[in-house]
Design an enzyme around this catalytic site. Structure first.
Site, PDB file in Angstrom:
ATOM      1  N   PRO A  39       0.824  -1.215   0.000  1.00 38.56           N
ATOM      2  CA  PRO A  39       0.000   0.000   0.000  1.00 38.56           C
ATOM      3  C   PRO A  39       0.855   1.260   0.000  1.00 38.56           C
ATOM      4  CG  PRO A  39      -0.833  -1.591   1.578  1.00 38.56           C
ATOM      5  CD  PRO A  39       0.492  -2.124   1.093  1.00 38.56           C
ATOM      6  N   GLU A  40       0.414   2.258  -0.756  1.00 35.97           N
ATOM      7  CA  GLU A  40       1.137   3.526  -0.788  1.00 35.97           C
ATOM      8  C   GLU A  40       0.599   4.445   0.314  1.00 35.97           C
ATOM      9  OE1 GLU A  40       2.506   5.021  -4.378  1.00 35.97           O
ATOM     10  OE2 GLU A  40       2.310   3.146  -5.473  1.00 35.97           O
ATOM     11  N   LYS A  64       4.119   5.434   5.087  1.00 37.79           N
ATOM     12  CA  LYS A  64       3.500   4.110   5.163  1.00 37.79           C
ATOM     13  C   LYS A  64       3.390   3.599   6.590  1.00 37.79           C
ATOM     14  CE  LYS A  64       5.175   3.053   0.528  1.00 37.79           C
ATOM     15  NZ  LYS A  64       5.865   2.098  -0.359  1.00 37.79           N
ATOM     16  N   ARG A  91      12.709  -3.447  -7.744  1.00 39.86           N
ATOM     17  CA  ARG A  91      11.336  -3.096  -8.085  1.00 39.86           C
ATOM     18  C   ARG A  91      11.260  -2.735  -9.568  1.00 39.86           C
ATOM     19  NH1 ARG A  91       8.165  -1.529  -3.754  1.00 39.86           N
ATOM     20  NH2 ARG A  91       6.468  -1.708  -5.262  1.00 39.86           N
TER      21      ARG A  91
END
Length: 331
Positions: A2-3, A52, A321
């Site tokens: 989740p951002e 976060k 990523r």
């Protein structure tokens, strides 16, 4: 993962459901039993996000929302963490926020049970519930977090000191948005590390994930592989300002939309070369919502024509990523 906008939405929801009232705190799984015993029966007086990181503040016994927290519950969802919610007929809660991450938005409604004789049936925990918060009208279950611990106020301050400025916080986490912008620009420009990699460093800017990283760099026309020290300060300042707008919109709406209206038409050959995985947003079916296939410039659009110049969107791995960008618009 989740951002940051998702975690801010979580904090807002936890405030709405539990603030100002004592809550039962348990650990059905058992792995957080000691921490739960410190918080059980205390009153939720705060819930906030920094990037976060989620912090829920508890004051001893019955207390009002003006009380200072004695303990903070710190949660980092990581790749697999999620909160699930249920409530009585007086609440309007989402079903789940967090993993599984096939969706980007968080607006799934959960049917709430009708009260019986003034009471509601609290659902049994499902799965390995690390923490359960049970209030008068709602229950929240946490599963699969990367981090879950109880902190003192001093320990919370220590965690925050290691984080970069947060574009969603009212003051950016640095006293003012201007100071937060300056801190971000100065940090990026003092490093040879690529700007694309730095945007994923929570010590540089808190809350930015892979989607916002790819999209904000495209909107700024910045090559993600350029060393941070080579990006002009005015460009980085404008990039920060864009993050403030985009991420706050995400926190408000529960969805990420970065495309401008004039760029949302799909090229004629896009369907034939569409990638297998496409992010879905829970708002896709809402009237007037921008569907996920129209919402992004480059994220998960590798091999498709750039919405602006028509060149193929590129993909490579950067620090573990996937990185998406346009070699022409960001050249």
């Amino acid at each position: 993962m989740p951002e940051g906008h998702t975690v801010h939405r979580l904090a807002r929801l936890l405030r709405e459901l539990f603030a100002g009232s004592p809550v039962r705190v348990t650990s059905p799984q058992g792995r957080f039993a000691a921490g739960a015993s410190l918080l059980d029966g205390a009153t939720v007086v705060a819930a906030e996000a920094w990037g976060k990181q989620l912090f829920v503040g508890f004051a001893p016994g019955p207390a009002d929302e003006a009380a200072e927290p004695e303990h903070w519950l710190r949660v980092h969802l990581g790749l697999y963490g999620a909160w699930t919610f249920a409530g009585d007929a007086s609440t309007d809660v989402v079903h789940a926020i967090g993993a599984p991450r096939r969706r980007i938005g968080e607006r799934d409604s959960l049917p709430v049970p009708e009260p019986s004789a003034g009471e509601w049936t609290v659902p049994e925990p499902r799965g390995a519930v690390r923490v359960r918060l049970l209030g008068r009208h709602a229950v929240a279950d946490l599963t699969g977090p990367t981090a879950c611990e109880v902190l003192t106020p001093a320990e919370k301050a220590g965690v925050e000191a290691r984080l970069g400025p947060d574009p969603i916080r009212a003051d950016g986490g640095r006293g003012s948005l201007d100071a937060a912008r300056d801190a971000f620009v100065e940090r990026v420009r003092r490093s040879r590390v690529t700007v694309g990699q730095q945007l994923m460093d929570q010590a540089v800017v808190a809350g930015v994930g892979n989607i916002y990283r790819a999209e904000v760099l495209f909107r700024a026309g910045v090559d993600p592989l350029v060393p941070g020290r080579e990006v002009p300060a005015e460009v980085l300042g404008a990039l920060w300002d864009d993050l403030v707008v985009l991420m706050r919109d995400g926190a408000d709406t529960g969805r990420i939309v970065t495309t401008r209206p004039e760029h949302r038409s799909e090229p004629a050959d896009a369907g034939a070369r569409a990638p297998q995985r496409r992010p879905r947003q829970n708002t896709d079916g809402d009237a007037g919502a921008v569907a996920s296939e129209q919402a992004f410039y480059v994220y998960h659009r590798d091999g498709l024509p750039c919405r602006v110049c028509g060149a193929p969107v590129l993909l490579k791995e950067l620090a573990g990523r996937n990185l998406f960008w346009c070699g022409v618009c960001q050249g």
